[in-house]
Design a protein around this motif. Sequence first.
Motif, PDB file in Angstrom:
ATOM      1  N   LEU A  58      -5.227   6.857  27.171  1.00 27.52           N
ATOM      2  CA  LEU A  58      -5.005   8.288  27.389  1.00 27.52           C
ATOM      3  C   LEU A  58      -5.061   8.980  26.033  1.00 27.52           C
ATOM      4  N   LEU A  59      -6.234   9.522  25.694  1.00 28.35           N
ATOM      5  CA  LEU A  59      -6.445  10.070  24.359  1.00 28.35           C
ATOM      6  C   LEU A  59      -5.606  11.316  24.103  1.00 28.35           C
ATOM      7  N   ALA A  60      -5.258  12.068  25.128  1.00 27.71           N
ATOM      8  CA  ALA A  60      -4.485  13.297  24.935  1.00 27.71           C
ATOM      9  C   ALA A  60      -3.108  13.024  24.342  1.00 27.71           C
ATOM     10  N   ASN A  61      -2.571  11.828  24.576  1.00 30.67           N
ATOM     11  CA  ASN A  61      -1.239  11.488  24.072  1.00 30.67           C
ATOM     12  C   ASN A  61      -1.278  10.466  22.938  1.00 30.67           C
ATOM     13  N   SER A  62      -2.461  10.056  22.527  1.00 30.51           N
ATOM     14  CA  SER A  62      -2.608   9.063  21.466  1.00 30.51           C
ATOM     15  C   SER A  62      -2.970   9.754  20.154  1.00 30.51           C
ATOM     16  N   ALA A  63      -2.614   9.111  19.028  1.00 31.43           N
ATOM     17  CA  ALA A  63      -2.900   9.709  17.724  1.00 31.43           C
ATOM     18  C   ALA A  63      -2.700   8.667  16.635  1.00 31.43           C
ATOM     19  N   VAL A  64      -3.241   8.974  15.440  1.00 31.54           N
ATOM     20  CA  VAL A  64      -2.948   8.202  14.233  1.00 31.54           C
ATOM     21  C   VAL A  64      -2.389   9.167  13.202  1.00 31.54           C
ATOM     22  N   LYS A  65      -1.373   8.728  12.474  1.00 33.05           N
ATOM     23  CA  LYS A  65      -0.749   9.542  11.438  1.00 33.05           C
ATOM     24  C   LYS A  65      -0.467   8.669  10.225  1.00 33.05           C
ATOM     25  N   SER A  66      -0.889   9.146   9.042  1.00 38.26           N
ATOM     26  CA  SER A  66      -0.656   8.422   7.797  1.00 38.26           C
ATOM     27  C   SER A  66       0.529   9.036   7.066  1.00 38.26           C
ATOM     28  N   ALA A  94      -5.478   6.218   3.546  1.00 40.66           N
ATOM     29  CA  ALA A  94      -4.994   6.829   4.782  1.00 40.66           C
ATOM     30  C   ALA A  94      -6.019   6.642   5.898  1.00 40.66           C
ATOM     31  N   ASP A  95      -5.590   6.128   7.037  1.00 42.28           N
ATOM     32  CA  ASP A  95      -6.486   5.995   8.183  1.00 42.28           C
ATOM     33  C   ASP A  95      -6.810   7.374   8.754  1.00 42.28           C
ATOM     34  N   THR A  96      -8.056   7.573   9.125  1.00 42.12           N
ATOM     35  CA  THR A  96      -8.488   8.847   9.714  1.00 42.12           C
ATOM     36  C   THR A  96      -9.018   8.684  11.130  1.00 42.12           C
ATOM     37  N   LYS A  97      -9.123   7.446  11.603  1.00 40.16           N
ATOM     38  CA  LYS A  97      -9.661   7.193  12.935  1.00 40.16           C
ATOM     39  C   LYS A  97      -8.669   6.364  13.744  1.00 40.16           C
ATOM     40  N   LEU A  98      -8.373   6.833  14.956  1.00 40.79           N
ATOM     41  CA  LEU A  98      -7.475   6.122  15.862  1.00 40.79           C
ATOM     42  C   LEU A  98      -8.058   4.770  16.238  1.00 40.79           C
ATOM     43  N   ASN A  99      -7.203   3.734  16.225  1.00 40.88           N
ATOM     44  CA  ASN A  99      -7.614   2.375  16.554  1.00 40.88           C
ATOM     45  C   ASN A  99      -6.731   1.848  17.676  1.00 40.88           C
ATOM     46  N   GLY A 145       0.809  -1.209   0.000  1.00 45.37           N
ATOM     47  CA  GLY A 145       0.000   0.000   0.000  1.00 45.37           C
ATOM     48  C   GLY A 145       0.838   1.252   0.000  1.00 45.37           C
ATOM     49  N   ARG A 146       0.154   2.361  -0.205  1.00 43.63           N
ATOM     50  CA  ARG A 146       0.808   3.666  -0.324  1.00 43.63           C
ATOM     51  C   ARG A 146       1.161   4.270   1.027  1.00 43.63           C
ATOM     52  N   TYR A 147       0.340   3.991   2.044  1.00 44.47           N
ATOM     53  CA  TYR A 147       0.471   4.665   3.334  1.00 44.47           C
ATOM     54  C   TYR A 147       0.934   3.717   4.440  1.00 44.47           C
ATOM     55  N   LEU A 148       1.840   4.200   5.264  1.00 43.90           N
ATOM     56  CA  LEU A 148       2.078   3.592   6.565  1.00 43.90           C
ATOM     57  C   LEU A 148       1.208   4.345   7.554  1.00 43.90           C
ATOM     58  N   ASN A 149       0.163   3.677   8.036  1.00 41.62           N
ATOM     59  CA  ASN A 149      -0.757   4.271   9.005  1.00 41.62           C
ATOM     60  C   ASN A 149      -0.303   3.869  10.401  1.00 41.62           C
ATOM     61  N   PHE A 194      -3.831  -4.207  24.566  1.00 46.42           N
ATOM     62  CA  PHE A 194      -3.033  -2.996  24.394  1.00 46.42           C
ATOM     63  C   PHE A 194      -2.494  -2.871  22.970  1.00 46.42           C
ATOM     64  N   ASN A 195      -3.111  -3.559  22.027  1.00 48.13           N
ATOM     65  CA  ASN A 195      -2.637  -3.499  20.639  1.00 48.13           C
ATOM     66  C   ASN A 195      -3.232  -2.309  19.887  1.00 48.13           C
ATOM     67  N   THR A 196      -2.616  -1.981  18.748  1.00 51.67           N
ATOM     68  CA  THR A 196      -2.985  -0.806  17.970  1.00 51.67           C
ATOM     69  C   THR A 196      -3.387  -1.211  16.556  1.00 51.67           C
ATOM     70  N   GLY A 197      -3.791  -0.203  15.757  1.00 52.57           N
ATOM     71  CA  GLY A 197      -4.216  -0.462  14.392  1.00 52.57           C
ATOM     72  C   GLY A 197      -3.174  -0.177  13.338  1.00 52.57           C
ATOM     73  N   THR A 198      -1.914  -0.071  13.681  1.00 51.57           N
ATOM     74  CA  THR A 198      -0.864   0.260  12.710  1.00 51.57           C
ATOM     75  C   THR A 198      -0.873  -0.718  11.538  1.00 51.57           C
ATOM     76  N   ASN A 199      -0.812  -0.169  10.301  1.00 49.03           N
ATOM     77  CA  ASN A 199      -0.920  -0.998   9.108  1.00 49.03           C
ATOM     78  C   ASN A 199      -0.333  -0.282   7.899  1.00 49.03           C
ATOM     79  N   VAL A 200      -0.197  -1.028   6.799  1.00 48.55           N
ATOM     80  CA  VAL A 200       0.134  -0.468   5.487  1.00 48.55           C
ATOM     81  C   VAL A 200      -1.089  -0.652   4.603  1.00 48.55           C
TER      82      VAL A 200
END
Length: 238
Positions: free
Chosen positions: A158-166, A142-147, A103-107, A132-138
């Motif tokens: 702790l949502l204040a320190n969590s994020a998703v970035k593509s 582009a992912d737009t929702k934190l998993n 895929g094009r994106y590392l999410n 405690f696992n996450t949604g990190t994927n290729v």
Amino acid sequence: MRRFSVVAAAVAGAIGLTLGTTAVAEQPGVQPAERYLNLHQCVYVGSGGHYTNVLPNTANTAFNTGTNISSTPDSALSCSPGGGGWKPAPANSAVKDFDLTAGRYLNMHQCVYFSAGQHYTAVLPNTPNVNFNTGTNVSDTADTKLNCAPGGGGWRLLLANSAVKSFDLANNRYLNLHQCVWTSSGQYYMGLLPNSPNTNFNTGTNASQTADTALNCRVGGGGWALDRIDSAYLPLGG
């Protein structure tokens, strides 16, 4: 305390990689050695709680990981042994091979959990401790929702320190990873992403046409100070 002989506070290295679906799969002359990003998440436990490291090149070598680029997917987790009373936590550690032709994106999903003043950062989707696992994927999208898994055992997300970035790997030559670690009263917190709501703890991780040449970490706050011995940056590309 986690302290060892240090020769540099932040070390940068470049690992050969041509990023993205088009770059790897279609460009002539690209070598298969550039196909996999093998990301090793190594978690340690000690009197200060949990400490997560994903980079192979921090100055604190007793806590470095096996993160690498390879023609083959890694099947075995590689974590340094720790020290100073800190030991590996296999239940929260894992290696994940991300096929960059898929895929094009590392999410990248950064999920941070909190319990009684302790912080635990996770970025991988496949540790034995599935709560405690996450949604990190290729992916080609582009992912737009934190998993993030919900946590448990007294630990909450702790949502204040969590994020998703593509990160668009097809249109950029380098993935510049910045691992920033902050410390307070013997505890440690690691951040990898540049876009969490708690902006004082964001990093410079980016996809770019150029390799970064300096560590980029925000200053911290609330009694938390940057810990340069455990922080590092790594440009992946070439």
